[in-house]
Write a protein that holds these residues in place. Sequence first.
Motif, mmCIF file in Angstrom:
data_model
loop_
_atom_site.group_PDB
_atom_site.id
_atom_site.type_symbol
_atom_site.label_atom_id
_atom_site.label_comp_id
_atom_site.label_asym_id
_atom_site.label_seq_id
_atom_site.Cartn_x
_atom_site.Cartn_y
_atom_site.Cartn_z
ATOM 1 N N VAL A 31 4.446 -11.168 4.211
ATOM 2 C CA VAL A 31 5.045 -9.839 4.138
ATOM 3 C C VAL A 31 6.569 -9.899 4.159
ATOM 4 O O VAL A 31 7.163 -10.635 4.951
ATOM 5 C CB VAL A 31 4.564 -8.955 5.314
ATOM 6 C CG1 VAL A 31 5.280 -7.609 5.310
ATOM 7 C CG2 VAL A 31 3.055 -8.751 5.254
ATOM 8 N N TYR A 143 3.324 -9.565 -0.128
ATOM 9 C CA TYR A 143 3.361 -8.111 -0.011
ATOM 10 C C TYR A 143 4.783 -7.678 0.333
ATOM 11 O O TYR A 143 5.352 -8.146 1.318
ATOM 12 C CB TYR A 143 2.406 -7.626 1.086
ATOM 13 C CG TYR A 143 0.947 -7.690 0.686
ATOM 14 C CD1 TYR A 143 0.339 -6.620 0.027
ATOM 15 C CD2 TYR A 143 0.179 -8.820 0.956
ATOM 16 C CE1 TYR A 143 -1.002 -6.675 -0.348
ATOM 17 C CE2 TYR A 143 -1.160 -8.894 0.588
ATOM 18 C CZ TYR A 143 -1.744 -7.819 -0.060
ATOM 19 O OH TYR A 143 -3.073 -7.878 -0.442
ATOM 20 N N ARG A 168 3.004 -7.956 -4.461
ATOM 21 C CA ARG A 168 2.284 -6.695 -4.368
ATOM 22 C C ARG A 168 3.184 -5.730 -3.595
ATOM 23 O O ARG A 168 3.628 -6.057 -2.496
ATOM 24 C CB ARG A 168 0.944 -6.856 -3.662
ATOM 25 C CG ARG A 168 -0.058 -7.706 -4.439
ATOM 26 C CD ARG A 168 -1.381 -7.817 -3.699
ATOM 27 N NE ARG A 168 -2.362 -8.556 -4.483
ATOM 28 C CZ ARG A 168 -3.625 -8.775 -4.093
ATOM 29 N NH1 ARG A 168 -4.027 -8.302 -2.904
ATOM 30 N NH2 ARG A 168 -4.449 -9.454 -4.858
ATOM 31 N N TYR A 170 3.830 -2.059 -1.794
ATOM 32 C CA TYR A 170 3.376 -0.783 -1.240
ATOM 33 C C TYR A 170 4.650 -0.006 -0.947
ATOM 34 O O TYR A 170 5.409 -0.351 -0.057
ATOM 35 C CB TYR A 170 2.557 -1.000 0.032
ATOM 36 C CG TYR A 170 1.917 0.261 0.616
ATOM 37 C CD1 TYR A 170 2.663 1.415 0.865
ATOM 38 C CD2 TYR A 170 0.570 0.287 0.942
ATOM 39 C CE1 TYR A 170 2.084 2.556 1.401
ATOM 40 C CE2 TYR A 170 -0.024 1.426 1.500
ATOM 41 C CZ TYR A 170 0.734 2.553 1.726
ATOM 42 O OH TYR A 170 0.169 3.680 2.276
ATOM 43 N N SER A 252 2.258 1.569 5.351
ATOM 44 C CA SER A 252 2.276 0.378 4.491
ATOM 45 C C SER A 252 1.820 -0.854 5.266
ATOM 46 O O SER A 252 1.115 -1.712 4.725
ATOM 47 C CB SER A 252 3.681 0.156 3.917
ATOM 48 O OG SER A 252 4.625 -0.072 4.951
ATOM 49 N N LEU A 256 -2.464 -3.189 5.692
ATOM 50 C CA LEU A 256 -2.812 -4.599 5.842
ATOM 51 C C LEU A 256 -3.567 -4.866 7.140
ATOM 52 O O LEU A 256 -4.225 -5.903 7.271
ATOM 53 C CB LEU A 256 -1.544 -5.463 5.816
ATOM 54 C CG LEU A 256 -0.695 -5.391 4.545
ATOM 55 C CD1 LEU A 256 0.573 -6.208 4.710
ATOM 56 C CD2 LEU A 256 -1.484 -5.865 3.339
ATOM 57 N N PRO A 261 -7.107 -5.289 1.863
ATOM 58 C CA PRO A 261 -5.828 -5.257 1.148
ATOM 59 C C PRO A 261 -5.958 -5.516 -0.354
ATOM 60 O O PRO A 261 -5.064 -5.156 -1.113
ATOM 61 C CB PRO A 261 -5.012 -6.364 1.818
ATOM 62 C CG PRO A 261 -5.640 -6.542 3.159
ATOM 63 C CD PRO A 261 -7.100 -6.285 2.947
#
Length: 427
Positions: A31, A143, A168, A170, A252, A256, A261
């Motif tokens: 992340v 992410y 990815r 969000y 967001s 997860l 996810p």
Amino acid sequence: MSKTSLFFVFSLMTMLLFNHSGMSQKTKPRVVISTDIGGTDPDDFQSIIHLMMYSDLINIEGLISSPFGDGKKQDLLDMIELYEKDRPSLAKNIKGLASVKHLKKVCKQGAKPAAPFAGYTKPTEGSEWIIKCAKKKSSQPLYVLVWGGIEDIAQALHDAPEIEKNIRVYWIGGPNKKWSINAYAYIAEHHPNIWMIEANATYRGWFMEDENAPKNMSGAAYYENFIKGHGAMGANFVNHYKGHIKMGDTPSLAYLMNGDPNDPTTDSWGGKFEKINHSSRTIISGGSTQVDSVVAYGVIEWRFKGPELNIPQDSACFTIEIQKQEWPGYYLGNGVYGVRYSSKKPEKSSYITHSTISELNGLKGQYVSTAPWPGKLGKDDYILGKQWYGDLPNSELFLEDQQGARTISKFRNEYLSDWAKRWSFIK
């Protein structure tokens, strides 16, 4: 060797291969957080506290300060210092919390001003860090949870378009989309195949209460019942919205924490979404009136005719004022001037332009924006790929005029109760 022994050896080898491949269910998501902490909205301070208290569930590879306003990397470092004081108490009950040293190391400064009409400008420490993380060899996607402007994502994609397949996103859109409209337009036009959750309204279910909201967690009650008196982070929490739970960016991360996810179309604490194949955009040549209906959260692009001037293309040379806020407009060349805007909810409003260029000064107009988003496909819309997700349009999932918000609010008791348990660990 007996059949039982052979079976045991085979099972052990399979388990080792499974874990080595990174496919274990216990694998922590990678992340990067991009936050406008210290900028125009203080709720990010609340969300950062929540993030650090749940840092055992994810691998935090970056914390990027990308504010509109006066926010800076130091705001992140200040919050980490509070976490440092409370971490020993948390660590007695929670294994694998992020180290203070690591969190400080991955703090980076991102873009402060909004992108011009082109959607990008120059690399920042934040955009370069996104590229570096996205290029790491890994069997997992990266992410990128965007809590404010999306400028650093747009810049990273412009400078290293090959990372599109590795990340990815969000994004908490809505009001952030208003301020980050040019960067958004760049991504939608040039990177439509990116994996993207565009949460323009769903996220509001985190703090908007439905009829089933528990009373002991309503308003400031949650702070009084579960946070007050619990460490340095608890003492700081009341400084933001007087302790009322907002944390509009936290969904967001919650996405997860609880759910699948890999599939945004299923239930999660961070909402439920649907695939969308277009992003609404309306190009208006000249002025608009209340008969001009656009889609809420969509891109409105006004183009005005003016003099052909010898100024650099994409130069800001006028503003458009909407609801006492102003957005810069740009010279596009050949006597054409453009400005983009996005309404953060369904609304009926008006605008006026301001400029030292007489032809662009004092232009007035109106518009009406309607839900649900993204609406029917229009001729100006951005055509998206197969991995772009938006708020569910079902009327029964609206909270007031906020599309999809009930897909989060229904879990309010669960996610706030889980957090309350973690607060109890801090003495």
